[in-house]
Design an enzyme around this catalytic site. Structure first.
Site: not given
Length: 231
Positions: A111, A113
């Site tokens: 991921k 963010h």
């Protein structure tokens, strides 16, 4: 219903797996192209009663083995619910021993963010990490999990799986008559870590004497004789 020689938690798990349609008997083509008389799919533990049965069995297997760990790690995707529910059941086994244990799992894709990263749950750095999963087939997924844990600074404390098929790897030349080790045996040798299972193929055959048919027993015993690993 318990069998005569299996530990009660093993017998309860086997009974739940058979009656819940997780462990099926018939004719099943595996990735190896072998035709197996049985098939185990931990992805079918999605009903609450069955999920509880596998979590209890994992917790009791881990407790019985007296493994030293800080975090229960479930490789995505099937390992995720196994890690979460097993951690909860461990606390029910002994709040004193396991009340402060944690769980984590990995993302298939990092991921980029929010909190980011590859790991969800307890940070692995400096921790002893116990992997839980359904089975070991070729060992590729477990090697990937081990490398992910190491990259995060964790130490792999062991692997616990629901089923050890006790089955030899396919010979590189395709000759099925050659003696070969199992994928679990190769992982043990390669990494020097404990790898244990709730049930083995031997346990299934023993349990079938109470829970199965004579035909299922015969076919499964023949399969074991043909493909049993050397380790």
């Amino acid at each position: 219903m318990a069998t005569q020689t299996l530990a009660p938690y093993k017998a309860d798990f086997l009974n739940a797996a058979i009656h819940g349609g997780v462990l099926k008997f018939g004719s099943f083509e595996l990735k190896s192209k072998r035709i197996s008389p049985y098939f185990f799919n931990a992805g079918n533990f999605y009903v609450a009663d069955l999920l509880e049965a596998i979590a209890v069995a994992f917790a009791k297997t881990i407790d019985e083995a007296q493994l030293d760990f800080d975090i229960v790690f479930g490789p995505a995707y099937k390992g995720i619910p196994l890690a979460a529910t097993t951690t909860l059941e461990l606390k029910r086994v002994s709040a004193e021993k396991y009340g402060q244990k944690s769980y984590s799992f990995d993302r298939k894709e990092a991921k980029d963010h929010g909190e980011g990263g590859n790991i969800v749950g307890a940070p692995l750095e400096g921790k002893r990490v116990l992997i839980v999963d359904d089975v070991v087939t070729a060992g590729t997924a477990k090697r990937e999990a081990i490398e992910k844990i190491r990259r995060e600074g964790g130490v792999v404390a062991g692997i616990v799986v629901a089923l050890d098929r006790m089955e030899k790897l396919t010979s590189p030349d395709g000759d099925e008559t050659k003696p070969m080790p199992s994928a679990i045996g190769e992982l043990r040798k390669e990494y020097g870590i404990p790898i244990i299972a709730i049930l083995t193929l031997d346990d299934i055959i023993e349990g079938l004497k109470v829970l199965g048919s004579e035909d299922d027993i015969k076919k499964t015993e023949e399969y074991r004789a043909k493909y049993k690993a050397t380790d």
